[in-house]
Scaffold this active site. Structure first.
Site, PDB file in Angstrom:
ATOM      1  N   ARG A 100      -2.411  -1.875  -3.768  1.00  0.00           N
ATOM      2  CA  ARG A 100      -3.673  -1.412  -3.369  1.00  0.00           C
ATOM      3  C   ARG A 100      -3.840  -0.003  -4.398  1.00  0.00           C
ATOM      4  NH1 ARG A 100      -5.258   3.061   1.120  1.00  0.00           N
ATOM      5  NH2 ARG A 100      -7.565   3.317   0.324  1.00  0.00           N
TER       6      ARG A 100
ATOM      7  N   ASN B 215       0.788  -1.193  -0.036  1.00  0.00           N
ATOM      8  CA  ASN B 215       0.063  -0.087  -0.182  1.00  0.00           C
ATOM      9  C   ASN B 215       1.151   1.009  -0.016  1.00  0.00           C
ATOM     10  OD1 ASN B 215      -1.695   1.942   0.589  1.00  0.00           O
ATOM     11  ND2 ASN B 215      -2.773   0.962   2.212  1.00  0.00           N
TER      12      ASN B 215
ATOM     13  N   GLU C  94      -8.027  -5.609   4.891  1.00  0.00           N
ATOM     14  CA  GLU C  94      -7.956  -5.346   3.551  1.00  0.00           C
ATOM     15  C   GLU C  94      -6.707  -5.731   2.844  1.00  0.00           C
ATOM     16  OE1 GLU C  94      -8.702  -1.311   5.091  1.00  0.00           O
ATOM     17  OE2 GLU C  94      -9.553  -0.735   3.134  1.00  0.00           O
TER      18      GLU C  94
ATOM     19  N   ARG D 192     -12.773  14.383   8.010  1.00  0.00           N
ATOM     20  CA  ARG D 192     -13.701  15.119   6.533  1.00  0.00           C
ATOM     21  C   ARG D 192     -15.054  15.345   7.028  1.00  0.00           C
ATOM     22  NH1 ARG D 192     -12.003   9.899   3.186  1.00  0.00           N
ATOM     23  NH2 ARG D 192     -10.126   9.702   4.420  1.00  0.00           N
TER      24      ARG D 192
ATOM     25  N   HIS E 104     -13.280   2.245  -0.403  1.00  0.00           N
ATOM     26  CA  HIS E 104     -12.979   1.257   0.629  1.00  0.00           C
ATOM     27  C   HIS E 104     -13.768  -0.101   0.231  1.00  0.00           C
ATOM     28  CE1 HIS E 104     -13.552   4.443   4.196  1.00  0.00           C
ATOM     29  NE2 HIS E 104     -12.410   4.158   3.949  1.00  0.00           N
TER      30      HIS E 104
END
Ligand code: ADP
Length: 405
Positions: free
Chosen positions: A94, A7, A387, A244, A183
């Site tokens: 990723r 990642n 993940e 956010r 996601h």
């Protein structure tokens, strides 16, 4: 088979090396502050349930150097898990944005690299370091298959009424403005785990999956496929997040620009980096907010109320979208660890089929855990996301069906 999952972010590279026979992690780690002062590497070796960790400050001027350090650590006689980098069969990357081009995990070749590069305008912060990670990995692990796993791919099954915005058609046709959703790797992983746990084929499952981490999104899944999700063109809309805003009226942006005089860059920074829990109550970390709330801080109480109310609104919307739902799933840092958030997000939903058991919700969660009560027609599950494992599994599945090199 050994699969390295990478990642690659703008200033960090996270990695995990999997032994796919056991699906166990052999080594994992992280390089932080690439290109900055005080770069740091943390590397862990797992050996029969035992974990050995090394952490050191080291100069890492760029991603190439970073990945070379990782390659050296993988084969290090003391800290490594393999003897030669050629033992890595595949590298799973990723990649944040696959646009409409990629609806599935993809074997990387020159054309795929070009397509990921073309998508940079849609993900200017994420796709460039993802690409860099791929290009460097191709040099350092030349014998390994390189595979891209996209955060957006899972959501490519959404119908147009969910992914289009009601704006002039050319926004979409000329500029690619639509809901992409993010996601996806996590939503897909927990959906599969829920199906396995409930003993029903994923293709027959309707689910609502809530990934609540620093970033947060919730997805409606019909017959195992994403049909709507709370993030959109970007990862900004939807739920209240660490920093956010989630959903706001876009007219707020015009007002803050034209009426108040903020620049577009300032507004961008505020909505992405200074809003959410941080903007409302001074910390992006939910644990701090929970603590402040216990101490009677009214800002923290409001932040928690907004956070859970927004989740509840989306659960209600997705119950309506799906009609019938087998399970609601909570995952990621907050979803896996906060009884308070789960409880208040589901409070008052018993007439819609969701009803938690207070004790089960508050017990320490280990592995997949049911937290609904006996009257709840809809199962409510806490499922730890993974993940990296999902990327490794997707990579394995793809290279097993791909033609040999
Ligand atoms: P990321 O999106 O960075 O992967 P995570 O999935 O690790 O984020 O989630 C980070 C969030 O999880 C933070 O807001 C953190 O406060 C929250 N969190 C982690 N542990 C707990 C806990 N025990 N109780 C409440 N919140 C927690």
């Amino acid at each position: 088979m050994k699969i390295l999952v990478i990642n690659s972010g703008s200033s960090s590279i996270k990695y995990q090396l999997f032994d796919m026979a056991s699906k166990e992690v052999m080594t994992s780690g992280l390089i932080e502050r690439i290109g900055l002062e005080n770069s740091r590497v943390v590397h862990r070796l797992y050996n029969g349930g035992k974990k050995r960790e090394v952490a050191k400050e080291i100069s890492v001027p760029n991603h190439e150097k970073g990945l070379r350090i990782i390659a050296d650590l993988l084969v290090d006689p003391e800290h490594g898990a393999i003897t030669h980098t050629s033992e890595v069969d595949a590298v799973g990357h990723r990649v944040v944005h696959g646009g409409e081009h990629f609806s599935a995990t993809t074997l990387i070749d020159a054309e795929v690299l070009k397509a990921i590069r073309r998508l940079i305008p849609l993900a200017p912060l994420h796709n460039p370091p993802n690409l860099e990670g791929i290009e460097v990995a191709m040099k350092i692990f030349p014998q390994a298959r390189q595979v891209a796993v996209f955060d957006t791919a899972f959501h490519q099954t959404m119908p147009p009424e969910a992914y289009r915005y009601a704006v002039p058609n050319n926004f979409y046709t000329e500029h690619g403005v639509r809901v992409y959703g993010f996601h996806g790797t996590s939503h897909r992983y927990v959906a599969r785990m829920a199906a396995e746990y409930l003993g029903k084929p994923l293709e027959e499952m309707n689910l609502i999956t809530a990934h609540l981490g620093n970033g947060a999104s919730i997805t409606a899944i019909r017959n195992g496929k994403s049909v709507d999700t709370s993030m959109g063109f970007s990862p900004l809309p939807g739920l209240v997040m660490g920093t956010r805003s989630g959903d706001i009226d876009p007219a707020v942006i015009f007002y803050m620009a034209k009426g108040v005089g903020m620049s577009m860059d300032e507004i961008d920074t505020v909505l992405n980096k200074k809003s959410g829990l941080l903007g409302l109550a001074g910390s992006s970390d939910l644990r701090d907010i929970l603590k402040k709330n216990e101490e009677g801080n009214p800002d923290a109480a409001l932040a928690l109320a907004l956070y859970t109310y927004r989740i509840k609104k989306y659960i209600g919307a997705y119950l309506a979208v799906l009609g019938q739902v087998d399970a609601l799933v909570f995952t990621a840092g907050v979803g896996e660890n906060s009884p308070h958030i789960r409880w208040h997000a589901c409070e008052g939903l018993s007439h819609l089929g969701i009803s938690l058991d207070r004790e089960k919700n508050e017990a320490k969660i280990k592995g997949i855990t049911e937290i609904h009560n006996t009257e709840s027609p809809i199962s409510v599950l806490v499922i730890p996301t993974n993940e990296e494992l999902e990327i490794a599994l997707q990579t394995k599945a793809l290279i097993e069906t791909a033609k040999p090199l």
